[in-house]
Design a protein around this motif. Structure first.
Motif, short mmCIF file in Angstrom:
data_model
loop_
_atom_site.label_atom_id
_atom_site.label_comp_id
_atom_site.label_asym_id
_atom_site.label_seq_id
_atom_site.Cartn_x
_atom_site.Cartn_y
_atom_site.Cartn_z
N PRO A 194 -7.91 8.18 0.06
CA PRO A 194 -7.15 7.50 1.12
C PRO A 194 -8.02 7.24 2.36
CG PRO A 194 -6.51 9.81 0.99
CD PRO A 194 -7.55 9.59 -0.06
N LYS B 198 5.70 9.77 -0.54
CA LYS B 198 6.77 9.55 0.44
C LYS B 198 7.52 8.26 0.15
CE LYS B 198 3.62 7.56 3.83
NZ LYS B 198 3.12 7.53 5.18
N GLU B 199 6.83 7.33 -0.54
CA GLU B 199 7.47 6.04 -0.87
C GLU B 199 8.62 6.22 -1.85
OE1 GLU B 199 4.20 6.67 -0.98
OE2 GLU B 199 3.41 5.44 0.66
N GLN C 168 -6.23 3.56 -5.29
CA GLN C 168 -7.20 3.77 -4.22
C GLN C 168 -7.69 5.20 -4.44
OE1 GLN C 168 -5.49 4.11 -0.30
NE2 GLN C 168 -7.41 3.60 0.72
N ALA D 44 -0.68 4.57 -0.95
CA ALA D 44 -1.63 5.61 -1.39
C ALA D 44 -1.93 6.63 -0.31
CB ALA D 44 -2.93 4.95 -1.85
N GLY D 45 -1.20 6.55 0.80
CA GLY D 45 -1.46 7.49 1.91
C GLY D 45 -1.02 8.90 1.54
N LEU D 46 -1.46 9.87 2.34
CA LEU D 46 -1.16 11.27 2.01
C LEU D 46 0.21 11.71 2.51
CD1 LEU D 46 -4.62 12.93 2.78
CD2 LEU D 46 -3.65 12.36 0.55
N GLY D 47 0.77 10.97 3.44
CA GLY D 47 2.11 11.30 3.94
C GLY D 47 2.18 12.67 4.59
N THR D 48 1.17 12.99 5.39
CA THR D 48 1.11 14.36 5.95
C THR D 48 2.23 14.64 6.96
OG1 THR D 48 -0.46 13.58 7.60
CG2 THR D 48 -1.38 14.60 5.64
N ARG D 49 2.80 13.58 7.55
CA ARG D 49 3.90 13.82 8.51
C ARG D 49 5.16 14.31 7.82
NH1 ARG D 49 4.59 8.20 10.83
NH2 ARG D 49 3.56 7.71 8.87
N GLY E 66 -7.90 4.77 4.41
CA GLY E 66 -7.26 3.96 5.44
C GLY E 66 -6.56 2.74 4.88
N PRO F 183 0.83 -1.20 0.00
CA PRO F 183 0.00 0.00 0.00
C PRO F 183 0.87 1.25 0.00
CG PRO F 183 -0.09 -1.10 2.14
CD PRO F 183 0.85 -1.89 1.30
N ASP G 110 6.12 2.45 3.32
CA ASP G 110 7.04 3.42 3.92
C ASP G 110 7.84 2.82 5.08
OD1 ASP G 110 4.91 3.16 5.61
OD2 ASP G 110 4.62 5.30 5.96
P1 UTP Z 1 0.49 5.66 7.18
O1 UTP Z 1 -0.55 5.88 8.19
O2 UTP Z 1 1.92 5.68 7.61
O3 UTP Z 1 0.38 6.66 5.94
O4 UTP Z 1 0.15 4.34 6.38
P2 UTP Z 1 -0.17 8.09 5.75
O5 UTP Z 1 -1.61 8.19 6.10
O6 UTP Z 1 0.23 8.47 4.38
O7 UTP Z 1 0.75 8.89 6.80
P3 UTP Z 1 0.64 10.31 7.48
O8 UTP Z 1 0.27 9.99 8.91
O9 UTP Z 1 -0.37 11.17 6.76
O10 UTP Z 1 2.02 10.88 7.38
C1 UTP Z 1 1.03 3.24 6.17
C2 UTP Z 1 1.05 2.81 4.72
O11 UTP Z 1 -0.26 2.62 4.21
C3 UTP Z 1 -0.48 3.41 3.07
C4 UTP Z 1 0.55 4.54 3.13
O12 UTP Z 1 0.90 4.99 1.83
C5 UTP Z 1 1.72 3.88 3.84
O13 UTP Z 1 2.58 3.22 2.94
N1 UTP Z 1 -1.88 3.91 3.07
C6 UTP Z 1 -2.38 4.55 4.14
C7 UTP Z 1 -2.65 3.72 1.93
O14 UTP Z 1 -2.20 3.12 0.93
N2 UTP Z 1 -3.92 4.20 1.91
C8 UTP Z 1 -4.46 4.85 2.99
O15 UTP Z 1 -5.65 5.26 2.91
C9 UTP Z 1 -3.67 5.04 4.13
#
Ligand code: UTP
Length: 305
Positions: free
Chosen positions: A106, A26-27, A103, A11-16, A108, A9, A131
């Motif tokens: 995002p 971020k990947e 996805q 597809a997260g936003l990587g807000t941190r 979850g 996975p 990540d």
């Molecule tokens: P994280 O919780 O670390 O990712 O998810 P995030 O939401 O991108 O992080 P922050 O908190 O905003 O910085 C762990 C993994 O799951 C993926 C992320 O890309 C990461 O590799 N993920 C997370 C998804 O693919 N989809 C999502 O909806 C959420």
């Protein structure tokens, strides 16, 4: 059944990690000179995985381009006679069959995994978070597959974390076991330390049976309004045995600034072509830094007299 497919996975936003992740995933953050996700795909391949699916989202084109052939670059490197670099670039696109699914929102980690349902079908599969890099003598996914082969049940990769980190992870309550594999009694997503059943945390690697997909389809959003994989695993636990395997290796959370910086420094220091100069630089830099801190503390003490 053998584990031959992996879901990554990403597809997260990587807000941190904003602003770096505003327009790039971020990947793709490089640890020294290799994008994070390449380390992860390599781990999957070294663990015997034959098909990889990456769950992507908006701004994730760079990931697809990275594992694709790059004709212009290859032609240019060939013309310049840069044979080693040409080989390196070709090896990336020849690593393994990589598939992609988007996805759309995002919603979850659990929702991201559900996007891989058709690709995975009716087989056990590996999950490697996009990540999380783990440096290990034996690839951590391979360690988990070995444990899965013995138990023929889902296996979650875990390690002990410090008390102050418990509320950042999925936490496992486990009972009897041996050789680092324990039967899971319960799972909680990001509990407060007082409510946590242990400080054994789920750290980015799983082998899961396909029963998880039907469960995910019926899992309501949990912590943070996201569909949580941990909540779905909790339901799976009521239907099948689930195990936790304490893996060997050092894990880096690249989505976290501190984790990223530790990975860059430690991977650089482990590289023969970089170590000596970088170590000397780091040593001198820290020496100066500590000297300055020391003198300013002395000055403050003098002033206070
Ligand atoms: P994280 O919780 O670390 O990712 O998810 P995030 O939401 O991108 O992080 P922050 O908190 O905003 O910085 C762990 C993994 O799951 C993926 C992320 O890309 C990461 O590799 N993920 C997370 C998804 O693919 N989809 C999502 O909806 C959420």
């Amino acid at each position: 059944m053998e584990v031959k497919k992996a879901v990554i996975p990403a597809a997260g936003l990587g807000t941190r990690f904003l602003p770096a992740t505003k327009a790039q995933p971020k990947e793709m953050l490089p640890v020294v000179d290799k994008p994070t996700i390449q380390y992860i795909v390599e781990e999957a391949v070294e663990s015997g995985i034959e098909d990889v699916i990456i769950i992507t989202g908006r701004h994730k084109r760079a990931i697809e381009d990275h594992f694709d052939k790059s004709f212009e670059l290859e032609v240019s490197l060939k013309e310049q006679g840069k044979v080693d670099r040409l080989r390196m670039v070709r090896e990336i696109s020849d690593l393994v069959d990589v598939h992609y699914v988007r996805q759309k929102e995002p919603l979850g980690l659990g929702h991201a995994i559900l996007c891989a349902k058709t690709f995975v079908g009716d087989e056990p599969f590996a999950i490697l978070l996009g990540d999380d890099i783990v440096k290990a003598e034996e690839p951590v996914t391979k360690q988990l597959i070995e444990s899965f082969n013995q138990k023929q049940s889902s296996v979650i990769g875990v390690q002990k974390v410090a008390d102050e980190l418990v509320s950042k992870y999925g936490i496992v309550d486990y009972s009897n076991g041996n050789n680092g594999t324990y039967q899971v009694r319960d799972l909680v997503e990001k509990p407060a330390l007082e409510e946590a059943p242990s400080n054994i945390a789920i750290l980015g690697r799983y082998i899961i049976t396909p029963a998880i997909f039907d469960i995910l389809e019926n899992t309501e959003p949990g912590k943070g309004g996201e569909i949580q994989l941990t909540d779905a695993l909790r339901t799976l636990l009521k239907q099948e045995e689930v195990y936790a395997h304490v893996f060997n290796g050092r894990r880096y959370d690249i989505g976290d600034k501190q984790g990223f910086l530790e990975a860059v420094v430690e991977f650089a220091l482990a590289r023969d072509d970089i170590r000596d100069d970088f170590k000397e630089y780091l040593f001198n830099y820290l020496q100066e830094e500590l000297k300055e801190e020391f003198y300013s503390e002395i000055a403050a003490l003098e002033k206070a007299k």
